[in-house]
Design an enzyme around this catalytic site. Structure first.
Site, short mmCIF file in Angstrom:
data_model
loop_
_atom_site.label_atom_id
_atom_site.label_comp_id
_atom_site.label_asym_id
_atom_site.label_seq_id
_atom_site.Cartn_x
_atom_site.Cartn_y
_atom_site.Cartn_z
CE LYS A 179 63.97 -68.94 -18.99
NZ LYS A 179 62.43 -69.25 -19.93
CG HIS B 64 60.41 -71.28 -11.24
ND1 HIS B 64 61.53 -70.39 -11.07
CD2 HIS B 64 60.27 -71.32 -12.49
CE1 HIS B 64 62.03 -70.14 -12.14
NE2 HIS B 64 61.25 -70.68 -13.06
CG HIS B 65 61.98 -74.62 -13.17
ND1 HIS B 65 61.10 -75.11 -14.47
CD2 HIS B 65 62.46 -73.48 -13.68
CE1 HIS B 65 61.10 -74.27 -15.12
NE2 HIS B 65 61.77 -73.10 -14.96
CG ASP C 261 56.49 -71.76 -16.27
OD1 ASP C 261 56.49 -70.82 -17.52
OD2 ASP C 261 57.74 -72.00 -16.03
CG HIS D 191 65.69 -69.86 -15.50
ND1 HIS D 191 65.87 -70.99 -15.91
CD2 HIS D 191 64.63 -69.61 -14.97
CE1 HIS D 191 64.62 -71.53 -15.89
NE2 HIS D 191 63.83 -70.56 -15.10
CG ASP E 78 61.23 -67.98 -16.57
OD1 ASP E 78 61.73 -68.76 -15.52
OD2 ASP E 78 60.51 -68.31 -17.35
FE LIG Z 1 61.53 -70.92 -15.48
#
Ligand SMILES: [Fe+2]
Length: 376
Positions: free
Chosen positions: A230, A279-280, A310, A255, A227
């Site tokens: 962010k 990662h998303h 996560d 992000h 992350d």
């Molecule tokens: Fe994330």
């Protein structure tokens, strides 16, 4: 310009000085006078003056001599001379020796004189602003040079460390990444320690999946940094306790890409960049995943592992609007989204770990040393 404007008139004829004072009565500047060159120089040592206007013919010291002395002692002063039509040779000298800004001829036109003075103040302010900016630039250049020297020193030092103590550097490097991850999490009081725990859960999953050491370490570091993007998202959006608007949601969805961009230039993190970027993504390639809607094995394995860890970390942690959820809820979520959002193999390994370790697995404030972990 906030600076108070003051003009100094120098003339041996009192009538002229009076006339000038009358003329300038309603102008936004202070008028000071002197009737001799020496007196004028003395005034200049006492108070700030931006513009000087002098007559040429005066006893003791001529206007040209005065302007030339002023030029030496107060080079920033705007210098002007008031002279008769016939004294053109004087004008030439004033220009050459006194480097005057303007020559005003007697008898003067009131409006023109006032306008000329206004221009002279503008000229002075502009020049002093340019000087100030030049000074700022010079100082910044010096600072940059200094930083460059420091950086070069640091690079040398680091290179030596790599040669001397590879392992020590490795540890320092992980610590640095952890500090960075902590900085990201600190943007929101509710996510403190989140990245570290995601890294830990992901490492355990990676080992359970039988991945080689090198890949386990990459999973851990990707977990720490997942992350990092962010940093580039507004705090107001990250810490907003209420439901996000569509626009804010889009903003937060940036992000993974921001994170990849941040890490891109770091050579030794080259392998981590795609893991962070993806990662998303959803395992089924659906448009709920982002940024590239990759599908299945096209998504890097560390990213698939991180998405599961996560989710587990986020669900079991307190949020401003709810307490951490119980493990049964998490397990149900993993089952529900296995094969759509999550890689079934990753879900299976997480379920195995949760089964084996229970609450212990998600306990906060566990100390973890990746290098010791890799040795086991
Ligand atoms: Fe994330």
């Amino acid at each position: 310009m906030s600076e108070q404007h003051t003009v100094l008139f120098v003339d041996d004829e009192v009538n002229i000085l009076r006339a000038v004072q009358r003329l300038m009565r309603n102008e936004p500047c202070e008028v000071v006078t002197a009737s001799r060159g020496a007196e004028a120089l003395e005034v200049l040592t006492r108070q700030p003056v931006q513009v000087v206007v002098t007559d040429q013919r005066m006893p003791e010291m001529s206007g040209v001599d005065l302007l030339s002395a002023i030029r030496d002692r107060h080079p920033d002063l705007v210098r002007m001379m008031l002279t008769g039509y016939t004294e053109m040779n004087v004008a030439v000298e004033a220009i050459n020796r006194g480097k005057i800004y303007r020559l005003i001829t007697k008898p003067w036109n009131d409006e023109e004189l006032k306008a000329t003075l206004r221009q002279a103040f503008d000229h002075h302010d502009l020049k002093s602003e340019i000087r100030r900016l030049n000074q700022v630039t010079r100082e910044q250049n010096l600072k940059l040079q200094d930083m460059n020297r420091n950086l070069e020193g640091k690079v040398r030092e680091r290179t030596k460390q790599v040669a001397d103590k590879h392992q020590e550097l490795r540890i320092a490097y992980v610590q640095t990444i952890r500090a960075l991850a902590e900085a990201v999490d600190a943007k929101d009081a509710y996510t403190r320690g989140h990245s570290e725990r995601v890294g830990v859960y992901a490492s355990k999953m990676a080992r359970s999946l039988g991945l080689p050491r090198e890949l386990i370490e990459r999973v851990y570091i990707s977990g720490l940094l997942h992350d990092v993007g962010k940093i580039g998202v507004r705090d107001a959006v990250i810490t907003k306790p209420e439901r996000l608007t569509d626009a804010e949601y889009l903003e937060i969805q940036q992000h993974p890409e921001i994170g990849a961009r941040i890490l891109q230039p770091v050579e030794f993190l080259a392998d981590v960049v795609p893991c962070v970027r993806h990662h998303h993504e959803w395992y089924d390639g659906s448009d709920r995943g982002y940024p590239d809607r990759l599908r299945g094995d096209a998504i890097p394995l560390p990213s698939r592992i991180i998405l599961v860890s996560d989710t587990v970390e986020a669900m079991t942690s307190d949020r401003p609007y709810r307490k951490g959820l119980p493990l049964e809820t998490v397990v149900r979520e993993l089952h529900d989204f296995s094969g759509t959002q999550f890689d079934p193999a990753c879900v299976a390994v997480m379920l195995r770990l949760l089964e084996a370790e229970g609450e212990e697995f998600i306990k906060k404030d566990q100390s973890f040393d990746i290098h010791a972990f890799l040795e086991v």
